[in-house]
Design an enzyme around this catalytic site. Structure first.
Site, PDB file in Angstrom:
ATOM      1  N   SER A  26      -9.329 -51.860 -44.731  1.00  0.00           N
ATOM      2  CA  SER A  26      -8.628 -51.745 -46.331  1.00  0.00           C
ATOM      3  C   SER A  26      -7.496 -50.427 -45.973  1.00  0.00           C
ATOM      4  O   SER A  26      -7.914 -50.035 -45.822  1.00  0.00           O
ATOM      5  CB  SER A  26      -9.409 -51.393 -47.210  1.00  0.00           C
ATOM      6  OG  SER A  26      -9.104 -51.553 -48.568  1.00  0.00           O
ATOM      7  N   GLY A  27      -6.109 -51.196 -46.477  1.00  0.00           N
ATOM      8  CA  GLY A  27      -5.303 -50.538 -47.085  1.00  0.00           C
ATOM      9  C   GLY A  27      -4.427 -49.737 -45.486  1.00  0.00           C
ATOM     10  O   GLY A  27      -3.600 -49.265 -45.543  1.00  0.00           O
ATOM     11  N   THR A  69      -1.683 -56.766 -44.536  1.00  0.00           N
ATOM     12  CA  THR A  69      -0.749 -58.441 -46.146  1.00  0.00           C
ATOM     13  C   THR A  69       0.158 -58.514 -46.024  1.00  0.00           C
ATOM     14  O   THR A  69       1.574 -58.968 -46.019  1.00  0.00           O
ATOM     15  CB  THR A  69      -1.378 -57.735 -46.984  1.00  0.00           C
ATOM     16  OG1 THR A  69      -2.780 -58.267 -47.169  1.00  0.00           O
ATOM     17  CG2 THR A  69      -0.498 -58.788 -48.435  1.00  0.00           C
ATOM     18  N   ASN A  92      -6.717 -48.685 -51.794  1.00  0.00           N
ATOM     19  CA  ASN A  92      -5.763 -49.639 -51.561  1.00  0.00           C
ATOM     20  C   ASN A  92      -5.319 -49.958 -52.714  1.00  0.00           C
ATOM     21  O   ASN A  92      -5.783 -50.781 -53.370  1.00  0.00           O
ATOM     22  CB  ASN A  92      -6.066 -50.649 -50.641  1.00  0.00           C
ATOM     23  CG  ASN A  92      -3.590 -51.598 -49.805  1.00  0.00           C
ATOM     24  OD1 ASN A  92      -3.232 -51.433 -50.840  1.00  0.00           O
ATOM     25  ND2 ASN A  92      -4.297 -52.610 -49.390  1.00  0.00           N
ATOM     26  N   SER A 131      -5.281 -54.365 -52.446  1.00  0.00           N
ATOM     27  CA  SER A 131      -5.881 -54.347 -52.043  1.00  0.00           C
ATOM     28  C   SER A 131      -6.200 -55.634 -52.698  1.00  0.00           C
ATOM     29  O   SER A 131      -6.101 -56.764 -53.856  1.00  0.00           O
ATOM     30  CB  SER A 131      -7.194 -53.831 -52.852  1.00  0.00           C
ATOM     31  OG  SER A 131      -7.951 -54.455 -51.797  1.00  0.00           O
ATOM     32  N   SER A 132      -6.320 -56.645 -50.877  1.00  0.00           N
ATOM     33  CA  SER A 132      -6.476 -57.931 -51.184  1.00  0.00           C
ATOM     34  C   SER A 132      -7.910 -58.612 -51.519  1.00  0.00           C
ATOM     35  O   SER A 132      -8.967 -58.343 -50.725  1.00  0.00           O
ATOM     36  CB  SER A 132      -6.652 -58.830 -49.799  1.00  0.00           C
ATOM     37  OG  SER A 132      -5.286 -58.603 -49.010  1.00  0.00           O
ATOM     38  N   GLY A 159     -10.049 -55.938 -45.810  1.00  0.00           N
ATOM     39  CA  GLY A 159      -9.957 -55.121 -44.645  1.00  0.00           C
ATOM     40  C   GLY A 159     -11.780 -54.426 -44.666  1.00  0.00           C
ATOM     41  O   GLY A 159     -12.317 -54.591 -45.667  1.00  0.00           O
ATOM     42  N   GLU A 214     -14.917 -52.582 -45.663  1.00  0.00           N
ATOM     43  CA  GLU A 214     -14.844 -51.443 -47.030  1.00  0.00           C
ATOM     44  C   GLU A 214     -15.910 -50.583 -47.044  1.00  0.00           C
ATOM     45  O   GLU A 214     -17.160 -50.749 -46.513  1.00  0.00           O
ATOM     46  CB  GLU A 214     -14.991 -52.257 -47.739  1.00  0.00           C
ATOM     47  CG  GLU A 214     -13.798 -53.124 -48.824  1.00  0.00           C
ATOM     48  CD  GLU A 214     -13.315 -53.295 -50.151  1.00  0.00           C
ATOM     49  OE1 GLU A 214     -12.157 -53.588 -50.357  1.00  0.00           O
ATOM     50  OE2 GLU A 214     -14.601 -53.500 -50.280  1.00  0.00           O
TER      51      GLU A 214
END
Ligand code: ATP
Ligand code: MG
Length: 686
Positions: A95-96, A100, A143, A146-147, A371, A373
């Site tokens: 994540s981050g 994306t 993030n 974050s998605s 991502g 986590e």
């Protein structure tokens, strides 16, 4: 300084990436895999000059860049005369790390380079990204954008022109709609709406500032540094316009969003009925009236659904009162159903516009999921996210190590096997029938007397001996899984409810009674595409998606696998995103942070196999056809088998030091990428 216990190869990779990063070179190849280290700062390297530069160039002939990946995939698509040349860009990283952003850049490249760059559908596919980000992304500790859903974007081409697209979404995180941990926010769209709407419309929807809403202020800060919600609201409106949303649809969307916020502020008072039975009263009915007004539902109906429960027994309908926890759950379930239906509808709505059904010759797909986590507290959502990432990692390993080495063995290539850490046992622990953790969860979810703790007991009982599984030392309601990217502790609180994901029939009935049309043109059956079941047009309203939620769907967790099952027909391009530090700081390269990611993603092994392996392979006849110009015709005996001709061409056309850069298999010739580049270069000179 280097972290301790780093071997020489690791050190050189780590340093190499650092030296490049310090020179603002964020992209590096390991073979054909692109490693992207997040700069947390925009560089001027994505302009039209760069698009032009990479256009038509094969990977490796210019400095590493995302556009080179886009260009290579696009060249394959242009050369395609059937759909077997479908390409997929698989973007992974925690994540981050920048997945994306990379997805958008690849899409921007494809939009700019395709042979009709200013066509409407291309613009619409581009605009779908900010729209879906508004509704599906949020701030987390890792993030700011974050998605919170998985996205699989397919772009369809015909003769090199983009003719359509399709978005598939997976597992939107629903809990966020009603709860956020400290430092987090709800989905961006709420804050954008409240910041961007003019006063007249705020009055129309009964809206106040974000800090007045329980669903928006639990994280403690409704603002994100560096994000301008007002401007992003304008961008959202313009995206909706490009995608052809009508003002009626926009109004409906705002009404649903506003209703969610009003519902979140509904509170209850406890009251005791006779026989000691618990019951609640609604604290204030202003919010209920707003929600009822906006959703065009009867206010008493909402009150009834939030304070009582109807059960059926022996053909009799029994009305029981809810206690305060149940009432709060009912309220939250209602809000979650509204928002997640809206999200599914939005995706279908986007697809309706961008999926033209035009005959296509090939597709480029881009996979951008949430991502990996590991938070202080991890729940069911993190298990789903991390399970999806395990699958992604497995797919990567399969392509880079397993299939490759199987092929060498089959073709009897001289080869020393490279070992890698196979994560299949982790996938089995989570999802293998019959006792994988998700199956145990599904079994328990079907069992009325079960609880989160009885589920945990079953996990401990079945997996305590697995070295990938841990029980807590204290008696806490947790279990841990050793994922490919590290150990994560999951708290089982709420697992059963989240997995059941069903709505009480009372709430469903309530939604069905809503008069708001979420369907643009019912008579035309317009949006009965994509994930929606085809329904009689007249009844196609919001409840179609809501009742879909009712279908008990144990497969939803495994749905993410479906994407991977579709992949074998695609040629993959891998982008590995790396997060350089945990503070979201620009241009700060934190060695231990990067090293950890290089280790768990198996980057060293990847480099080894890319360096010593033979990623380019061509049937003998094909090779002869392409490269026979490189040697005088007199060297090639007429009628000789093509394998023999291959050998002659390579012995003569490749230099002495390049003689180790190829091998002849049983049916094909295997080349290293550098030799292929040399051959291509020499061929171009003729
Ligand atoms: P998640 O799994 O949480 O969705 P992600 O991998 O999709 O994470 P992104 O949202 O793409 O991460 O990136 C996080 C942030 O990093 C972005 O908001 C942006 O600020 C920065 N960033 C990522 N890639 C780039 C890039 N190529 N150039 C500049 N900044 C970038
Ligand atoms: Mg993302």
């Amino acid at each position: 300084m280097l972290p301790e216990k780093v071997d020489l190869n690791e050190a050189s990779l780590l340093w190499n990436l650092k030296i490049r990063y310090d020179k603002e070179l964020i992209y590096t190849y390991t073979g054909s895999i692109l490693v992207a280290v997040n700069p947390y700062k925009m560089f001027d390297i994505y302009g039209t000059d760069q698009v032009k530069l990479y256009e038509g160039r094969i990977l490796g002939t210019l400095p590493p860049h995302l556009f080179a990946v886009g260009s290579s995939a696009y060249s394959q698509v242009c050369a395609a005369n059937n759909s077997s040349n479908n390409q997929v860009v698989v973007i992974s990283g925690e994540s981050g790390s920048g997945k994306t952003e990379s997805t958008k850049l690849v899409m921007q490249y494809l939009a700019a380079v395709n042979r009709a760059p200013s066509n409407l559908v291309t613009e619409q596919i581009l605009e779908a990204a900010p729209l879906l980000e508004s509704f599906g992304n949020a701030k987390t500790p890792r993030n700011d954008n974050s998605s919170r859903f998985g996205k699989y974007l397919e772009v369809f081409f015909r003769d090199g022109v983009i003719v359509g697209g399709k978005v598939t979404q997976y597992l939107l995180e629903k809990s966020r709609i009603v709860t956020q941990a400290n430092g987090e926010r709800n989905y961006h769209v709420f804050y954008e709406l409240l910041s961007g709407l003019d006063q007249q419309l705020r009055d129309k929807y009964g809206l106040l500032d974000p800090d007045k809403y329980f669903y928006l202020n639990q994280g403690g800060n409704c603002k994100i540094e560096g994000k301008n919600d007002t401007q992003d609201f304008k961008a959202l409106l313009s995206a909706m316009q490009v995608l052809g949303f009508t003002s009626e649809e926009q109004d409906t969307i705002f009404k649903i969003l506003s209703s969610v916020l009003h519902l979140g502020n509904v509170y209850f008072h406890r009251k005791n009925l006779r026989h000691g039975q618990d019951a609640v009263d609604i604290g204030s009915d202003a919010e209920i009236r707003w929600a009822a007004h906006l959703l065009q539902i009867n206010a008493d109906g909402i009150i009834r659904a939030l304070t009582t429960k109807t059960t059926e027994a022996r053909n009799e309908r029994l009305l029981t009162t809810l206690n305060i926890d149940q009432a709060l759950d009912a309220r939250d379930a209602f809000a979650k159903a509204l928002y997640s239906s809206l999200f599914s509808w939005l995706v279908a709505r986007v697809n309706h516009i961008v999926y033209k059904g035009t005959k296509q010759t090939a597709a480029i797909s881009i996979l951008d999921i949430f991502g990996f986590e590991n938070f202080v507290e991890n729940s069911f959502e993190q298990l789903c996210i991390n399970y999806a990432n395990e699958n992604l990692h497995f797919y990567f390993n399969k392509h880079i190590f397993k299939l490759e080495q199987q092929e060498y063995a089959k073709e009897k290539i001289d080869w020393t096997t490279i070992t890698y850490t196979d994560n299949l046992p982790i996938i089995h622990l989570i999802a293998k029938k019959p006792v994988g953790i998700l199956h145990l969860l599904d079994d328990e979810s079907n069992f009325p007397k079960a609880s989160d703790l009885s589920f945990l007991e079953k996990c401990h009982y079945n997996h305590a001996l697995s070295e990938l599984y841990s029980r807590p030392r204290m008696n806490s309601a947790e279990f841990a899984i050793k994922h490919y990217a590290g150990q994560v502790w999951y708290n089982v609180d709420g697992f059963l409810d989240k997995n059941r994901d069903t709505l009480r029939p009372d709430v469903v009935e309530l939604l069905i009674s809503s008069k708001i049309p979420i369907c643009y043109d019912e008579t035309q059956n317009t949006y009965c595409i994509g994930p929606f079941p085809r329904q009689p047009t007249a009844t196609f309203r919001i409840h179609v998606t809501v009742s879909k939620l009712l279908i008990k769907n144990p497969a939803q967790l495994f749905g993410i696998n479906l994407i991977f099952q579709n992949f074998p027909r695609c040629n993959p391009w891998f982008v590995r995103c790396i997060k350089p530090n945990n503070e979201k700081a620009p241009m700060k390269y934190d060695m231990p942070c990067v090293l950890e990611q290089l280790r768990y993603t198996g980057m060293l092994e990847t480099i080894r196999i890319r360096k010593t392996g033979y990623p380019v392979r061509l049937p003998f006849a094909h090779f002869v056809d392409r490269y026979h110009y490189l040697v005088p015709a007199t060297c090639l005996p007429r009628g000789a088998p093509s394998k023999e001709l291959c050998r002659i061409i390579l012995e003569k056309a490749a230099s002495a030091e390049d003689q180790c850069q190829y091998q002849l298999g049983l049916s094909r010739v295997f080349l290293r990428e550098s030799l292929e580049r040399t051959l291509e270069y020499n061929r171009a000179l003729i």
